[in-house]
Design a protein around this motif. Structure first.
Motif, PDB file in Angstrom:
ATOM      1  N   GLU A 140      13.382  71.295  27.454  1.00 18.44           N
ATOM      2  CA  GLU A 140      13.785  71.119  28.845  1.00 18.44           C
ATOM      3  C   GLU A 140      13.086  69.923  29.484  1.00 18.44           C
ATOM      4  O   GLU A 140      13.680  69.223  30.323  1.00 18.44           O
ATOM      5  CB  GLU A 140      13.511  72.385  29.656  1.00 18.44           C
ATOM      6  N   THR A 141      11.853  69.647  29.090  1.00 21.09           N
ATOM      7  CA  THR A 141      11.144  68.480  29.612  1.00 21.09           C
ATOM      8  C   THR A 141      11.905  67.205  29.280  1.00 21.09           C
ATOM      9  O   THR A 141      12.117  66.341  30.140  1.00 21.09           O
ATOM     10  CB  THR A 141       9.719  68.400  29.040  1.00 21.09           C
ATOM     11  N   ARG A 142      12.329  67.067  28.043  1.00 18.24           N
ATOM     12  CA  ARG A 142      13.067  65.872  27.626  1.00 18.24           C
ATOM     13  C   ARG A 142      14.407  65.771  28.352  1.00 18.24           C
ATOM     14  O   ARG A 142      14.810  64.694  28.800  1.00 18.24           O
ATOM     15  CB  ARG A 142      13.281  65.883  26.120  1.00 18.24           C
ATOM     16  N   LYS A 143      15.107  66.903  28.491  1.00 16.02           N
ATOM     17  CA  LYS A 143      16.394  66.900  29.189  1.00 16.02           C
ATOM     18  C   LYS A 143      16.203  66.525  30.657  1.00 16.02           C
ATOM     19  O   LYS A 143      17.020  65.793  31.247  1.00 16.02           O
ATOM     20  CB  LYS A 143      17.059  68.264  29.085  1.00 16.02           C
ATOM     21  N   GLU A 146      15.659  62.761  31.105  1.00 14.36           N
ATOM     22  CA  GLU A 146      16.937  62.048  31.022  1.00 14.36           C
ATOM     23  C   GLU A 146      17.685  62.143  32.346  1.00 14.36           C
ATOM     24  O   GLU A 146      18.304  61.173  32.795  1.00 14.36           O
ATOM     25  CB  GLU A 146      17.779  62.619  29.887  1.00 14.36           C
ATOM     26  N   HIS A 147      17.619  63.325  32.972  1.00  9.65           N
ATOM     27  CA  HIS A 147      18.249  63.514  34.286  1.00  9.65           C
ATOM     28  C   HIS A 147      17.565  62.652  35.337  1.00  9.65           C
ATOM     29  O   HIS A 147      18.237  61.977  36.143  1.00  9.65           O
ATOM     30  CB  HIS A 147      18.175  64.991  34.676  1.00  9.65           C
ATOM     31  N   VAL A 148      16.246  62.643  35.334  1.00  7.53           N
ATOM     32  CA  VAL A 148      15.482  61.949  36.366  1.00  7.53           C
ATOM     33  C   VAL A 148      15.743  60.436  36.347  1.00  7.53           C
ATOM     34  O   VAL A 148      15.845  59.806  37.410  1.00  7.53           O
ATOM     35  CB  VAL A 148      13.973  62.246  36.194  1.00  7.53           C
ATOM     36  N   VAL A 149      15.847  59.849  35.169  1.00  6.66           N
ATOM     37  CA  VAL A 149      16.054  58.394  35.106  1.00  6.66           C
ATOM     38  C   VAL A 149      17.524  58.015  35.272  1.00  6.66           C
ATOM     39  O   VAL A 149      17.855  56.820  35.288  1.00  6.66           O
ATOM     40  CB  VAL A 149      15.500  57.806  33.788  1.00  6.66           C
ATOM     41  N   ARG A 173      21.640  72.455  27.655  1.00  3.50           N
ATOM     42  CA  ARG A 173      22.124  71.439  28.592  1.00  3.50           C
ATOM     43  C   ARG A 173      21.549  71.723  29.976  1.00  3.50           C
ATOM     44  O   ARG A 173      21.826  72.767  30.563  1.00  3.50           O
ATOM     45  CB  ARG A 173      23.649  71.452  28.635  1.00  3.50           C
ATOM     46  N   PHE A 174      20.756  70.803  30.482  1.00  4.69           N
ATOM     47  CA  PHE A 174      20.151  70.982  31.801  1.00  4.69           C
ATOM     48  C   PHE A 174      21.172  70.663  32.886  1.00  4.69           C
ATOM     49  O   PHE A 174      21.813  69.609  32.877  1.00  4.69           O
ATOM     50  CB  PHE A 174      18.932  70.080  31.952  1.00  4.69           C
ATOM     51  N   GLN A 175      21.315  71.581  33.833  1.00  4.36           N
ATOM     52  CA  GLN A 175      22.160  71.385  35.003  1.00  4.36           C
ATOM     53  C   GLN A 175      21.311  71.625  36.244  1.00  4.36           C
ATOM     54  O   GLN A 175      20.836  72.749  36.471  1.00  4.36           O
ATOM     55  CB  GLN A 175      23.342  72.351  35.004  1.00  4.36           C
ATOM     56  N   PHE A 176      21.137  70.607  37.034  1.00  2.89           N
ATOM     57  CA  PHE A 176      20.264  70.732  38.188  1.00  2.89           C
ATOM     58  C   PHE A 176      20.714  71.867  39.102  1.00  2.89           C
ATOM     59  O   PHE A 176      21.881  71.968  39.469  1.00  2.89           O
ATOM     60  CB  PHE A 176      20.202  69.428  38.991  1.00  2.89           C
TER      61      PHE A 176
END
Length: 319
Positions: A140-143, A146-149, A173-176
């Motif tokens: 989740e940290t890596r996902k 990717e979202h943050v940048v 799959r991270f979904q904010f």
């Protein structure tokens, strides 16, 4: 197992290879925040401001206005302690700064409440344009990175010191804002985040012989998506929240507001740190606040037993 601050250090180097606008503003804590790896890989994009978080926030806000995606790293307690600068330079100006607060919660141990990140969520949740993220593991940290940048919104990334096992696989799959169900169950739903996710999963395992099968939700990004959370809550009668943070202002308040807006009644119980924190080993502290697996299992058992007793009394009254 690795701490999410370690996964952050590795992942930041990876995303920086693809995004040349990523820079780091460090506050004399490169070793503790794991930004030292970035410094080795990209020394020309690493800026040391010393023990001066307020200055670092100002520098980063200016860089963000010029098109950079700056990560300002320090202990969460110290960084959010400069809330005036965060409010005015980052929030009010909508500056695309990533505030990285490490050493969240009780796990800093004997250093005590003067260094524990226990009120940071409460502060950052007051800023309506700031995304708040806390990963549960390395995947989740890596996902999340990717979202943050991928955008330039102001962000607070909350990271833990304690090693944590993986609770996601590589297909995650991270979904904010969306509630992430890491353990499906029935009747009872438990919300938690960050370092508490594996603890709550262990507590649920402890309860397996009792017949209790709570659903465990990793609420890793705030504000939560109300529509998605409302839909999830429709399947449950009892909501519990456990967090490694003050009982006021954090995830408990986030979930509680959503529950209050529902058009039906749900039982709601929540636990966190109910004082300023203490100085002891991490193990002693989590036991003291009943935020270890044994304590959480006991809290779940007591809360659900009380709910069942109340339900039975209601049936007797109706008869």
């Amino acid at each position: 197992m690795k701490a999410t601050r370690d996964w952050f250090g590795d992942g930041l180097v990876d995303v920086a290879a693809k995004h040349e606008n990523v820079v780091v503003v460090n506050c004399d804590l490169a070793s503790a925040t794991k930004t030292s790896k970035f410094k080795e890989a990209y020394p020309d994009r690493f800026f040391e401001v010393g023990i001066a978080e307020a200055n670092g926030i100002g520098v980063a806000a200016g860089m963000a206005q010029d098109g950079f995606r700056p990560f300002v790293a320090s202990f969460g307690h110290f960084l959010t302690g400069k809330f005036l600068e965060i409010f005015q330079s980052v929030g009010l100006n909508d500056s695309g700064v990533v505030l990285v607060g490490t050493h969240a919660g009780l796990a800093i141990g004997k250093d005590g409440p003067t260094q524990m990140g226990l009120r940071d969520l409460a502060l950052m949740r007051t800023l309506h344009n700031v995304e708040v993220l806390q990963p549960a593991d390395g995947v989740e940290t890596r996902k999340m990175l990717e979202h943050v940048v991928s955008h330039d919104r102001p962000t607070y990334l909350r990271l833990c010191r304690q090693p944590q096992r993986e609770v996601h696989d590589e297909d995650y799959r991270f979904q904010f804002g969306h509630p992430d169900v890491v353990r499906p169950g029935e009747d009872v739903v438990i919300f938690t985040m960050g370092g508490m996710v594996p603890v709550v999963l262990d507590a649920v395992d402890v309860l397996a012989d009792t017949g209790l099968r709570p659903t465990v939700v990793n609420a890793s990004s705030l504000p939560m998506d109300h529509e998605a959370t409302n839909e999830l809550l429709g399947a449950y009668r009892h909501v519990l929240v456990f967090e490694d943070h003050f009982v006021k202002g954090g995830l408990i308040d986030e979930v509680g507001r959503i529950v209050l807006d529902l058009d039906r009644h749900l039982r709601f119980h929540a636990w966190g740190v109910d004082d300023y924190g203490q100085a002891a080993s991490p193990e002693e502290l989590y036991e003291r606040y009943e935020l270890d697996a044994t304590g959480v299992a006991n809290r779940i058992r007591v809360a659900t037993s009380a709910a069942s007793a109340d339900s039975d009394r209601g049936k007797d009254t109706q008869r």
